[in-house]
Design a protein around this motif. Sequence first.
Motif, mmCIF file in Angstrom:
data_model
loop_
_atom_site.group_PDB
_atom_site.id
_atom_site.type_symbol
_atom_site.label_atom_id
_atom_site.label_comp_id
_atom_site.label_asym_id
_atom_site.label_seq_id
_atom_site.Cartn_x
_atom_site.Cartn_y
_atom_site.Cartn_z
ATOM 1 N N ALA A 1 19.671 5.503 -31.268
ATOM 2 C CA ALA A 1 19.761 4.299 -30.262
ATOM 3 C C ALA A 1 18.358 3.650 -29.918
ATOM 4 N N GLY A 2 17.364 4.696 -29.487
ATOM 5 C CA GLY A 2 16.238 4.105 -29.112
ATOM 6 C C GLY A 2 15.399 3.511 -30.090
ATOM 7 N N SER A 3 15.716 3.806 -31.345
ATOM 8 C CA SER A 3 15.057 2.869 -32.467
ATOM 9 C C SER A 3 15.642 1.583 -32.459
ATOM 10 N N GLN A 4 17.138 1.415 -32.380
ATOM 11 C CA GLN A 4 17.659 0.208 -32.543
ATOM 12 C C GLN A 4 17.243 -0.723 -31.480
ATOM 13 N N ILE A 5 17.286 -0.088 -30.162
ATOM 14 C CA ILE A 5 16.907 -0.850 -28.906
ATOM 15 C C ILE A 5 15.592 -1.530 -29.254
ATOM 16 N N LYS A 6 14.574 -0.827 -29.811
ATOM 17 C CA LYS A 6 13.329 -1.143 -29.757
ATOM 18 C C LYS A 6 13.262 -2.369 -30.808
ATOM 19 N N GLN A 7 14.149 -2.337 -31.870
ATOM 20 C CA GLN A 7 14.126 -3.199 -32.905
ATOM 21 C C GLN A 7 14.638 -4.458 -32.331
ATOM 22 N N VAL B 1 16.450 -0.963 -14.975
ATOM 23 C CA VAL B 1 15.976 0.347 -15.287
ATOM 24 C C VAL B 1 14.414 0.398 -15.072
ATOM 25 N N SER B 2 13.800 1.551 -15.106
ATOM 26 C CA SER B 2 12.337 1.572 -14.983
ATOM 27 C C SER B 2 12.043 1.414 -16.529
ATOM 28 N N ARG B 3 10.647 0.702 -16.529
ATOM 29 C CA ARG B 3 9.858 0.321 -17.865
ATOM 30 C C ARG B 3 9.972 2.025 -18.530
ATOM 31 N N ALA B 4 9.585 3.006 -17.478
ATOM 32 C CA ALA B 4 9.061 4.331 -18.302
ATOM 33 C C ALA B 4 10.605 4.695 -18.922
ATOM 34 N N THR B 5 11.790 4.310 -18.730
ATOM 35 C CA THR B 5 13.064 4.785 -19.017
ATOM 36 C C THR B 5 13.030 4.112 -20.464
ATOM 37 N N ILE B 6 12.673 2.960 -20.583
ATOM 38 C CA ILE B 6 12.749 2.051 -21.790
ATOM 39 C C ILE B 6 11.969 2.472 -22.738
ATOM 40 N N ASN B 7 10.513 2.868 -22.143
ATOM 41 C CA ASN B 7 9.528 3.554 -23.091
ATOM 42 C C ASN B 7 10.043 4.940 -23.591
ATOM 43 N N ALA B 8 10.559 5.816 -22.798
ATOM 44 C CA ALA B 8 11.092 6.960 -23.177
ATOM 45 C C ALA B 8 12.321 6.885 -24.041
ATOM 46 N N ALA C 1 11.787 10.431 -26.236
ATOM 47 C CA ALA C 1 11.192 11.344 -25.312
ATOM 48 C C ALA C 1 12.128 11.228 -24.192
ATOM 49 N N ILE C 2 13.181 10.863 -24.342
ATOM 50 C CA ILE C 2 14.337 11.083 -23.448
ATOM 51 C C ILE C 2 15.320 12.052 -23.747
ATOM 52 N N LEU D 1 22.440 3.400 -20.085
ATOM 53 C CA LEU D 1 22.362 3.031 -21.508
ATOM 54 C C LEU D 1 23.308 1.887 -21.725
ATOM 55 N N ASN D 2 24.484 1.503 -21.241
ATOM 56 C CA ASN D 2 25.040 0.271 -21.553
ATOM 57 C C ASN D 2 24.615 -0.859 -20.891
#
Length: 71
Positions: free
Chosen positions: A8-14, A32-39, A44-45, A53-54
């Motif tokens: 999911a994180g990879s797809q969100i980044k793409q 949400v926080s930028r730290a959440t997106i980054n993690a 890292a989450i 997530l939704n």
Amino acid sequence: MILNLKTAGSQIKQARLKAGISQAELARLAEVSRATINALENNAIKEIGVNRLNRIVSVSKDGQYAGALWA
């Protein structure tokens, strides 16, 4: 259904990069926080609430929640 946060994180980044928005902008739009997106993008989450997530996957560049990141 089992959700793999790494995938999911990879797809969100793409999708975010394709949409041409920064992590900070996505975080602001999804409330949400930028730290959440980054993690999330960097595997890292360990867990994230379904509602958070939704909001992330449903945000569009203009702030409307219409699933635009996945378009």
